[in-house]
Design a protein around this motif. Structure first.
Motif, mmCIF file in Angstrom:
data_model
loop_
_atom_site.group_PDB
_atom_site.id
_atom_site.type_symbol
_atom_site.label_atom_id
_atom_site.label_comp_id
_atom_site.label_asym_id
_atom_site.label_seq_id
_atom_site.Cartn_x
_atom_site.Cartn_y
_atom_site.Cartn_z
ATOM 1 N N TYR A 136 20.456 76.708 21.694
ATOM 2 C CA TYR A 136 20.718 75.273 21.734
ATOM 3 C C TYR A 136 19.717 74.495 22.580
ATOM 4 O O TYR A 136 19.934 73.326 22.868
ATOM 5 C CB TYR A 136 22.138 75.020 22.251
ATOM 6 C CG TYR A 136 23.172 75.634 21.351
ATOM 7 C CD1 TYR A 136 23.555 75.005 20.179
ATOM 8 C CD2 TYR A 136 23.738 76.869 21.657
ATOM 9 C CE1 TYR A 136 24.489 75.574 19.335
ATOM 10 C CE2 TYR A 136 24.673 77.452 20.824
ATOM 11 C CZ TYR A 136 25.044 76.796 19.658
ATOM 12 O OH TYR A 136 25.965 77.370 18.832
ATOM 13 N N ASN B 242 16.748 73.348 21.760
ATOM 14 C CA ASN B 242 16.197 72.205 21.017
ATOM 15 C C ASN B 242 17.160 71.026 21.019
ATOM 16 O O ASN B 242 16.746 69.883 21.178
ATOM 17 C CB ASN B 242 15.869 72.603 19.581
ATOM 18 C CG ASN B 242 14.736 73.584 19.502
ATOM 19 O OD1 ASN B 242 13.896 73.652 20.392
ATOM 20 N ND2 ASN B 242 14.702 74.362 18.440
ATOM 21 N N TYR B 243 18.450 71.303 20.814
ATOM 22 C CA TYR B 243 19.439 70.232 20.819
ATOM 23 C C TYR B 243 19.502 69.565 22.190
ATOM 24 O O TYR B 243 19.639 68.351 22.296
ATOM 25 C CB TYR B 243 20.824 70.771 20.459
ATOM 26 C CG TYR B 243 20.915 71.318 19.067
ATOM 27 C CD1 TYR B 243 20.806 70.476 17.967
ATOM 28 C CD2 TYR B 243 21.119 72.670 18.840
ATOM 29 C CE1 TYR B 243 20.893 70.964 16.685
ATOM 30 C CE2 TYR B 243 21.205 73.178 17.559
ATOM 31 C CZ TYR B 243 21.094 72.320 16.488
ATOM 32 O OH TYR B 243 21.173 72.809 15.224
ATOM 33 N N MET B 244 19.419 70.378 23.228
ATOM 34 C CA MET B 244 19.473 69.826 24.583
ATOM 35 C C MET B 244 18.268 68.942 24.880
ATOM 36 O O MET B 244 18.414 67.874 25.477
ATOM 37 C CB MET B 244 19.560 70.962 25.599
ATOM 38 C CG MET B 244 20.869 71.693 25.598
ATOM 39 S SD MET B 244 20.847 72.952 26.858
ATOM 40 C CE MET B 244 21.693 74.267 26.045
ATOM 41 N N ILE C 99 16.323 67.311 22.646
ATOM 42 C CA ILE C 99 16.416 66.077 21.842
ATOM 43 C C ILE C 99 17.511 65.168 22.397
ATOM 44 O O ILE C 99 17.341 63.946 22.484
ATOM 45 C CB ILE C 99 16.682 66.403 20.356
ATOM 46 C CG1 ILE C 99 15.546 67.222 19.773
ATOM 47 C CG2 ILE C 99 16.900 65.131 19.545
ATOM 48 C CD1 ILE C 99 14.216 66.533 19.770
ATOM 49 N N GLY C 100 18.647 65.744 22.785
ATOM 50 C CA GLY C 100 19.724 64.950 23.370
ATOM 51 C C GLY C 100 19.304 64.285 24.666
ATOM 52 O O GLY C 100 19.600 63.101 24.903
ATOM 53 N N THR D 82 16.879 61.523 23.850
ATOM 54 C CA THR D 82 17.613 60.382 23.285
ATOM 55 C C THR D 82 18.318 59.594 24.376
ATOM 56 O O THR D 82 18.283 58.363 24.387
ATOM 57 C CB THR D 82 18.634 60.864 22.240
ATOM 58 O OG1 THR D 82 17.950 61.615 21.235
ATOM 59 C CG2 THR D 82 19.362 59.705 21.596
ATOM 60 N N VAL E 42 13.381 69.395 9.833
ATOM 61 C CA VAL E 42 14.615 70.183 9.925
ATOM 62 C C VAL E 42 15.188 70.442 8.535
ATOM 63 O O VAL E 42 15.619 71.555 8.217
ATOM 64 C CB VAL E 42 15.650 69.476 10.832
ATOM 65 C CG1 VAL E 42 17.021 70.109 10.708
ATOM 66 C CG2 VAL E 42 15.186 69.513 12.271
ATOM 67 N N LEU F 202 19.898 64.974 15.746
ATOM 68 C CA LEU F 202 20.925 65.867 16.333
ATOM 69 C C LEU F 202 21.994 66.201 15.336
ATOM 70 O O LEU F 202 22.539 67.275 15.319
ATOM 71 C CB LEU F 202 21.545 65.197 17.570
ATOM 72 C CG LEU F 202 20.613 65.106 18.766
ATOM 73 C CD1 LEU F 202 21.289 64.284 19.865
ATOM 74 C CD2 LEU F 202 20.241 66.469 19.284
#
Length: 176
Positions: free
Chosen positions: A11, A13-15, A17-18, A21, A53, A176
């Motif tokens: 996770y 990448n999600y962290m 990008i989050g 953002t 993605v 996301l």
């Protein structure tokens, strides 16, 4: 690294990008002004991330080589843009117009994907790539040769512009 059943490595990448953002969106929402070139660049980066993605899902996870990705994007973008240009006189150039146009574009691209995908996914190897490449070229040719009243012809569709100070936030949330 593992925290209980949660694997942090899956996770990261999600962290990132989050976090990006939240930081950039917080600055923008707090009244901070970015250069127009930076806003344009952030929009293009976020849109390219969405496309990367989606292509990764198709090619990376499914193992299918599809070259018509840009054709599906073109259908969604043109029909969503056309809907937005028709809605702006009625609803104004706000978030509701953007969301309706986004949903229409997604549904149109998905319907084209189903129509092309049902016969094309029976093909294997190079044949799937050839069929999807042909679809992309047909879509490009149709929109470029359309009349200027319908989809703008060779100059493209003139669409309304959502507030550039916040559009990149919406795009990053879609990533996301």
């Amino acid at each position: 690294m593992k925290i209980g059943k949660f694997k942090v490595n899956h996770y990261i990448n999600y962290m990132v990008i989050g976090l990006l953002t939240m930081i950039l969106g917080g600055i923008s929402l707090a009244g901070g002004k970015f250069d127009n070139s930076l806003l344009f660049l952030l929009e293009k980066i976020a849109i390219s991330m969405i496309l990367a993605v989606s292509l990764s899902l198709l090619v990376g996870f499914l193992g299918e080589l599809s070259l018509g990705h840009a054709g599906f994007m073109c259908v969604g973008a043109y029909l969503g843009g056309k809907v937005a240009s028709l809605l702006v006189p009625v609803l104004g150039n706000g978030l509701l117009t953007l969301l309706i146009a986004l949903v229409v574009g997604c549904v149109a691209a998905a319907l084209c994907g189903v129509v092309i995908g049902i016969p094309a996914l029976r093909l294997r190897g190079d044949y799937l790539a050839i069929v999807t490449l042909a679809f992309g070229e047909i879509v490009k040719s149709l929109f470029q040769n359309s009349s200027s009243e319908s989809f703008g012809g060779s100059l493209g569709l003139d669409t309304p512009r959502f507030d550039k100070n916040y559009l990149f936030i919406i795009c990053l949330l879609l990533v996301l």
